[in-house]
Design a protein around this motif. Structure first.
Motif, PDB file in Angstrom:
ATOM      1  N   LYS A  15      36.446  29.794  33.095  1.00  0.00           N
ATOM      2  CA  LYS A  15      36.038  28.900  34.181  1.00  0.00           C
ATOM      3  C   LYS A  15      36.875  29.045  35.452  1.00  0.00           C
ATOM      4  O   LYS A  15      36.482  28.565  36.504  1.00  0.00           O
ATOM      5  CB  LYS A  15      36.113  27.444  33.712  1.00  0.00           C
ATOM      6  CG  LYS A  15      35.241  27.112  32.516  1.00  0.00           C
ATOM      7  CD  LYS A  15      33.766  27.200  32.871  1.00  0.00           C
ATOM      8  CE  LYS A  15      32.887  26.778  31.693  1.00  0.00           C
ATOM      9  NZ  LYS A  15      31.459  26.985  31.964  1.00  0.00           N
ATOM     10  N   SER A  16      38.031  29.665  35.357  1.00  0.00           N
ATOM     11  CA  SER A  16      38.916  29.755  36.528  1.00  0.00           C
ATOM     12  C   SER A  16      39.724  31.043  36.490  1.00  0.00           C
ATOM     13  O   SER A  16      39.837  31.694  35.444  1.00  0.00           O
ATOM     14  CB  SER A  16      39.869  28.556  36.567  1.00  0.00           C
ATOM     15  OG  SER A  16      40.788  28.635  35.484  1.00  0.00           O
ATOM     16  N   MET A  17      40.323  31.390  37.623  1.00  0.00           N
ATOM     17  CA  MET A  17      41.171  32.584  37.690  1.00  0.00           C
ATOM     18  C   MET A  17      42.430  32.403  36.853  1.00  0.00           C
ATOM     19  O   MET A  17      42.949  33.380  36.304  1.00  0.00           O
ATOM     20  CB  MET A  17      41.535  32.876  39.147  1.00  0.00           C
ATOM     21  CG  MET A  17      40.448  33.587  39.932  1.00  0.00           C
ATOM     22  SD  MET A  17      39.884  35.142  39.190  1.00  0.00           S
ATOM     23  CE  MET A  17      41.400  36.121  39.198  1.00  0.00           C
ATOM     24  N   LEU A  18      42.915  31.175  36.747  1.00  0.00           N
ATOM     25  CA  LEU A  18      44.100  30.928  35.903  1.00  0.00           C
ATOM     26  C   LEU A  18      43.801  31.291  34.458  1.00  0.00           C
ATOM     27  O   LEU A  18      44.594  31.997  33.812  1.00  0.00           O
ATOM     28  CB  LEU A  18      44.517  29.456  36.016  1.00  0.00           C
ATOM     29  CG  LEU A  18      45.721  29.034  35.162  1.00  0.00           C
ATOM     30  CD1 LEU A  18      46.967  29.826  35.560  1.00  0.00           C
ATOM     31  CD2 LEU A  18      45.965  27.534  35.292  1.00  0.00           C
ATOM     32  N   GLU A  19      42.651  30.846  33.957  1.00  0.00           N
ATOM     33  CA  GLU A  19      42.257  31.177  32.585  1.00  0.00           C
ATOM     34  C   GLU A  19      42.074  32.688  32.439  1.00  0.00           C
ATOM     35  O   GLU A  19      42.491  33.280  31.443  1.00  0.00           O
ATOM     36  CB  GLU A  19      40.947  30.467  32.219  1.00  0.00           C
ATOM     37  CG  GLU A  19      41.084  28.966  32.027  1.00  0.00           C
ATOM     38  CD  GLU A  19      39.755  28.321  31.663  1.00  0.00           C
ATOM     39  OE1 GLU A  19      38.815  29.051  31.273  1.00  0.00           O
ATOM     40  OE2 GLU A  19      39.638  27.090  31.777  1.00  0.00           O
ATOM     41  N   LEU A  20      41.418  33.296  33.445  1.00  0.00           N
ATOM     42  CA  LEU A  20      41.158  34.734  33.363  1.00  0.00           C
ATOM     43  C   LEU A  20      42.466  35.527  33.319  1.00  0.00           C
ATOM     44  O   LEU A  20      42.594  36.483  32.539  1.00  0.00           O
ATOM     45  CB  LEU A  20      40.320  35.174  34.562  1.00  0.00           C
ATOM     46  CG  LEU A  20      39.908  36.653  34.502  1.00  0.00           C
ATOM     47  CD1 LEU A  20      38.747  36.847  33.544  1.00  0.00           C
ATOM     48  CD2 LEU A  20      39.534  37.188  35.877  1.00  0.00           C
ATOM     49  N   LYS A  21      43.431  35.141  34.129  1.00  0.00           N
ATOM     50  CA  LYS A  21      44.713  35.867  34.145  1.00  0.00           C
ATOM     51  C   LYS A  21      45.443  35.751  32.815  1.00  0.00           C
ATOM     52  O   LYS A  21      46.070  36.712  32.342  1.00  0.00           O
ATOM     53  CB  LYS A  21      45.585  35.336  35.286  1.00  0.00           C
ATOM     54  CG  LYS A  21      45.080  35.744  36.669  1.00  0.00           C
ATOM     55  CD  LYS A  21      45.908  35.128  37.780  1.00  0.00           C
ATOM     56  CE  LYS A  21      45.384  35.534  39.156  1.00  0.00           C
ATOM     57  NZ  LYS A  21      46.148  34.930  40.260  1.00  0.00           N
ATOM     58  N   GLN A  22      45.357  34.578  32.212  1.00  0.00           N
ATOM     59  CA  GLN A  22      45.982  34.390  30.895  1.00  0.00           C
ATOM     60  C   GLN A  22      45.318  35.285  29.847  1.00  0.00           C
ATOM     61  O   GLN A  22      45.992  35.926  29.040  1.00  0.00           O
ATOM     62  CB  GLN A  22      45.885  32.923  30.484  1.00  0.00           C
ATOM     63  CG  GLN A  22      46.757  31.991  31.325  1.00  0.00           C
ATOM     64  CD  GLN A  22      46.484  30.523  31.058  1.00  0.00           C
ATOM     65  OE1 GLN A  22      45.433  30.165  30.515  1.00  0.00           O
ATOM     66  NE2 GLN A  22      47.421  29.674  31.439  1.00  0.00           N
ATOM     67  N   LEU A  23      43.984  35.336  29.864  1.00  0.00           N
ATOM     68  CA  LEU A  23      43.251  36.183  28.925  1.00  0.00           C
ATOM     69  C   LEU A  23      43.482  37.660  29.218  1.00  0.00           C
ATOM     70  O   LEU A  23      43.568  38.487  28.295  1.00  0.00           O
ATOM     71  CB  LEU A  23      41.760  35.854  28.992  1.00  0.00           C
ATOM     72  CG  LEU A  23      41.364  34.475  28.454  1.00  0.00           C
ATOM     73  CD1 LEU A  23      39.931  34.140  28.830  1.00  0.00           C
ATOM     74  CD2 LEU A  23      41.549  34.422  26.930  1.00  0.00           C
ATOM     75  N   HIS A  24      43.608  38.006  30.503  1.00  0.00           N
ATOM     76  CA  HIS A  24      43.894  39.387  30.878  1.00  0.00           C
ATOM     77  C   HIS A  24      45.255  39.812  30.330  1.00  0.00           C
ATOM     78  O   HIS A  24      45.422  40.951  29.862  1.00  0.00           O
ATOM     79  CB  HIS A  24      43.857  39.532  32.403  1.00  0.00           C
ATOM     80  CG  HIS A  24      43.921  40.957  32.877  1.00  0.00           C
ATOM     81  ND1 HIS A  24      44.253  41.291  34.160  1.00  0.00           N
ATOM     82  CD2 HIS A  24      43.719  42.141  32.222  1.00  0.00           C
ATOM     83  CE1 HIS A  24      44.242  42.606  34.288  1.00  0.00           C
ATOM     84  NE2 HIS A  24      43.916  43.140  33.126  1.00  0.00           N
ATOM     85  N   ALA A  25      46.208  38.894  30.366  1.00  0.00           N
ATOM     86  CA  ALA A  25      47.543  39.184  29.810  1.00  0.00           C
ATOM     87  C   ALA A  25      47.449  39.473  28.314  1.00  0.00           C
ATOM     88  O   ALA A  25      48.129  40.380  27.797  1.00  0.00           O
ATOM     89  CB  ALA A  25      48.469  38.004  30.072  1.00  0.00           C
ATOM     90  N   VAL A  26      46.592  38.715  27.621  1.00  0.00           N
ATOM     91  CA  VAL A  26      46.398  38.955  26.177  1.00  0.00           C
ATOM     92  C   VAL A  26      45.767  40.326  25.961  1.00  0.00           C
ATOM     93  O   VAL A  26      46.178  41.082  25.061  1.00  0.00           O
ATOM     94  CB  VAL A  26      45.509  37.844  25.562  1.00  0.00           C
ATOM     95  CG1 VAL A  26      45.180  38.169  24.108  1.00  0.00           C
ATOM     96  CG2 VAL A  26      46.180  36.488  25.675  1.00  0.00           C
ATOM     97  N   VAL A  27      44.778  40.670  26.796  1.00  0.00           N
ATOM     98  CA  VAL A  27      44.114  41.977  26.700  1.00  0.00           C
ATOM     99  C   VAL A  27      45.131  43.099  26.864  1.00  0.00           C
ATOM    100  O   VAL A  27      45.138  44.081  26.099  1.00  0.00           O
ATOM    101  CB  VAL A  27      42.994  42.094  27.767  1.00  0.00           C
ATOM    102  CG1 VAL A  27      42.502  43.542  27.881  1.00  0.00           C
ATOM    103  CG2 VAL A  27      41.837  41.178  27.418  1.00  0.00           C
ATOM    104  N   PHE A  53      33.880  38.681  36.350  1.00  0.00           N
ATOM    105  CA  PHE A  53      34.261  37.311  36.703  1.00  0.00           C
ATOM    106  C   PHE A  53      35.051  37.287  37.999  1.00  0.00           C
ATOM    107  O   PHE A  53      34.748  36.515  38.915  1.00  0.00           O
ATOM    108  CB  PHE A  53      35.084  36.658  35.592  1.00  0.00           C
ATOM    109  CG  PHE A  53      35.464  35.238  35.904  1.00  0.00           C
ATOM    110  CD1 PHE A  53      34.609  34.199  35.573  1.00  0.00           C
ATOM    111  CD2 PHE A  53      36.642  34.926  36.568  1.00  0.00           C
ATOM    112  CE1 PHE A  53      34.922  32.885  35.885  1.00  0.00           C
ATOM    113  CE2 PHE A  53      36.971  33.620  36.888  1.00  0.00           C
ATOM    114  CZ  PHE A  53      36.112  32.594  36.535  1.00  0.00           C
ATOM    115  N   SER A  54      36.058  38.145  38.112  1.00  0.00           N
ATOM    116  CA  SER A  54      36.934  38.095  39.290  1.00  0.00           C
ATOM    117  C   SER A  54      36.228  38.556  40.561  1.00  0.00           C
ATOM    118  O   SER A  54      36.525  38.078  41.657  1.00  0.00           O
ATOM    119  CB  SER A  54      38.199  38.929  39.044  1.00  0.00           C
ATOM    120  OG  SER A  54      37.855  40.253  38.663  1.00  0.00           O
ATOM    121  N   ALA A  55      35.258  39.467  40.429  1.00  0.00           N
ATOM    122  CA  ALA A  55      34.578  39.997  41.622  1.00  0.00           C
ATOM    123  C   ALA A  55      33.348  39.192  42.012  1.00  0.00           C
ATOM    124  O   ALA A  55      33.036  39.080  43.202  1.00  0.00           O
ATOM    125  CB  ALA A  55      34.175  41.450  41.387  1.00  0.00           C
TER     126      ALA A  55
END
Length: 550
Positions: free
Chosen positions: A25-37, A55-57
């Motif tokens: 739902k947000s860039m904060l969530e996406l960055k956290q998941l990206h870190a896991v990836v 999502f980011s684009a």
């Protein structure tokens, strides 16, 4: 889980991770998941990276710059990845980057596909750069994609956006099997280029119409200044067309604002609520603007105050500040500006235009200079409108010499609006010598504008120079300049009535003129009785009335 292989556990884990990214739902969530990836060593794996890029684009909550940083770290981006970034930039504030990415793509030997081109064409349209658009079109032909209907529809939009309706028509004519999108693109093109006769013909010839068809026609009439026609089409849409959407309601609200049709505006507002249309910020901004321009400033404030301050933008603040300024509520307008700054909304050029208008109404010369100088301090360049507003401030405040010197020192050529504001100030403050100079310059600037001759004629009439005043009428006749009859709209019980000067075509014209004559007689009696506010020479007043009415 006993009996479950390690590979199955990895597969389940990956699927769960992909599911979480999809639900992001947000860039904060996406960055956290990206870190896991990244920590799982999956930073180059396509399923994960494609979803992160999407999502980011493309998301309204995304960040195109973050998306590009992720993309830049890919060793072998797919064509889907390239298209995602190009599409993201085409929707962003910097659409030119779409073209930069495309050139990089070509240099690396990556072949574009039919999904690539519509985003490049869209970027060209948003840049209003036909030269770039033509280059993209040439590349489309070279790669054999010129028959793709999706690409052709986007080309129609691009050429029309750049004002080249002829080329848009050529693309439209070349489409085999035109669909509704093709017709809507062409209709929208005609409307945006002001070709309303052709737009209406295209609309009437369409076998199928949707909400975009109706909205394009309505919006076209609004842009062309044909507000009554826009309202007429909207009424037809309500009777026989699809349900209106946000775009439709913004257009008809704008039409009501320009017509001063408050009752119709209230009806539009009620229609929005009754139909359950989402009250988006754009829609609420249009309602604020409509109520303010229709004289209902309290209703405008009511709509404005219902919007959460954290959800506002500079546009709705501008509409409210400008509305207060127009109503002469100068102090309230300036207070609202301070409130806007407290909320953290950055002012733009329009904000300062509204503030200068407020200063003009309130005679606040010092404050006006402060706002005008702040434009440069805030990294903005004053436009013609800012200069015109500043002239208006000085002219209203009887600083006529300063206003004239300001015009002479400007880095741009004076416009008729600037000189017109100065002329009004000269007449109001009886500086007839300067008024004559300015009036003559206005005629030089716009020799075919009837109002310029009448303005100078009024100057001569005030100065009792009747022969010179008469010569202005003769000058108009020699040039073949005709006075455009004035007209006004009056809304009665939700119905707009148009009254033209000296016209008796209206069915109630006899009663209207009787009442008008009565009001004029009452005004004259009041005028003659009030010696302090009337002209000293009452016979000259009668002459003035004669000259002002011709």
């Amino acid at each position: 889980m006993p009996g479950v292989s390690w590979s199955c556990k990895i597969t389940n884990l990956n699927q769960n991770l992909l599911s979480l990214i999809e639900k992001c739902k947000s860039m904060l969530e996406l960055k956290q998941l990206h870190a896991v990836v990244i920590s799982f060593g999956l930073s180059q794996d396509d399923p994960f990276i494609s979803k992160i890029l999407c999502f980011s684009a493309l998301s309204s909550s995304g960040d195109i710059n973050y998306s590009y940083r992720v993309f830049s770290q890919l060793s072998s981006p797919t064509i889907f990845n390239w298209n995602t970034i190009i599409r993201g930039y085409s929707n962003s504030k910097i659409p030119v980057n779409s073209l930069s990415i495309f050139l990089k793509m070509l240099r690396l030997g990556v072949a574009p596909d039919y999904f690539t081109y519509p985003f490049l064409v869209k970027a060209s349209a948003r840049l209003l750069n036909q030269e770039i658009g033509v280059s993209v079109h040439a590349h489309i032909i070279q790669t054999g994609h010129e028959s793709d209907r999706f690409i052709q529809n986007s080309l129609i939009h691009m050429y029309a956006s750049c004002g080249n309706i002829m080329w848009a028509q050529k693309v439209f004519d070349s489409i085999q099997g035109k669909n509704l999108v093709s017709w809507n693109s062409m209709l929208d093109g005609y409307a945006n280029c002001g070709e309303m006769v052709t737009a209406q013909k295209a609309f009437d010839s369409m076998l199928e119409k949707d909400v975009r068809s109706w909205s394009s026609l309505i919006n076209g009439y609004v842009k062309a200044g044909e507000y009554s026609e826009a309202m007429y089409i909207f009424e037809k849409m309500r009777a026989a067309g699809p349900e209106a959407n946000e775009v439709t309601m913004v257009s008809v609200s704008c039409a009501c604002a320009h017509l001063g049709a408050l009752e119709k505006g209230k009806m539009i507002h009620k229609h929005i609520v009754d139909c359950g249309l989402p009250l988006t910020l754009v829609l609420q901004t249009s309602l604020v603007d409509m109520y303010a321009k229709c004289g209902a400033i309290e209703e405008a404030l009511l709509v404005f105050r219902r919007v959460s301050k954290s959800q506002t933008d500079v546009l709705i603040w501008n509409a409210m500040i400008g509305g207060l300024a127009t109503h002469g509520l100068v102090e309230e307008s300036l207070k609202l500006f301070k409130e806007m700054q407290t909320v953290g909304i950055q002012p733009d050029e329009v904000t300062y235009l509204c503030l200068l208008a407020a200063c003009a109404h309130g005679g606040l010369v010092k404050e006006a200079w402060h706002f005008f100088e702040n434009l440069n301090k805030c990294g903005m360049t004053p436009t013609i409108e800012h200069y015109a507003c500043m002239v208006d401030v000085l002219a209203r405040a009887n600083q006529l010499t300063t206003a004239y010197q300001f015009i002479c020192r400007m880095p741009i050529e004076p416009t008729a609006a600037m000189l017109g504001a100065l002329l009004s100030g000269c007449i109001n403050h009886r500086n007839l010598t300067l008024a004559e100079t300015v009036g003559k310059k206005l005629i030089e600037l716009e020799p075919n504008h009837d109002g310029r001759y009448i303005g100078l004629s009024n100057v001569y009439a005030v100065d009792k120079r009747w022969d010179d005043a008469r010569s202005m009428r003769e000058a108009m006749d020699r040039r073949g300049v005709k006075k455009s009859p004035g007209f006004s709209f009056v809304e009665i019980s939700g119905v707009l009535h148009r009254f033209i000067a000296h016209d008796k075509a209206h069915p109630d014209s006899e009663e209207t003129y009787c009442m008008l004559n009565f009001v004029v007689r009452q005004m004259k009696r009041s005028w003659y009785k009030d010696k302090e506010k009337s002209l000293k020479d009452t016979s000259m007043g009668d002459d003035l009335l004669t000259w002002l009415s011709f």
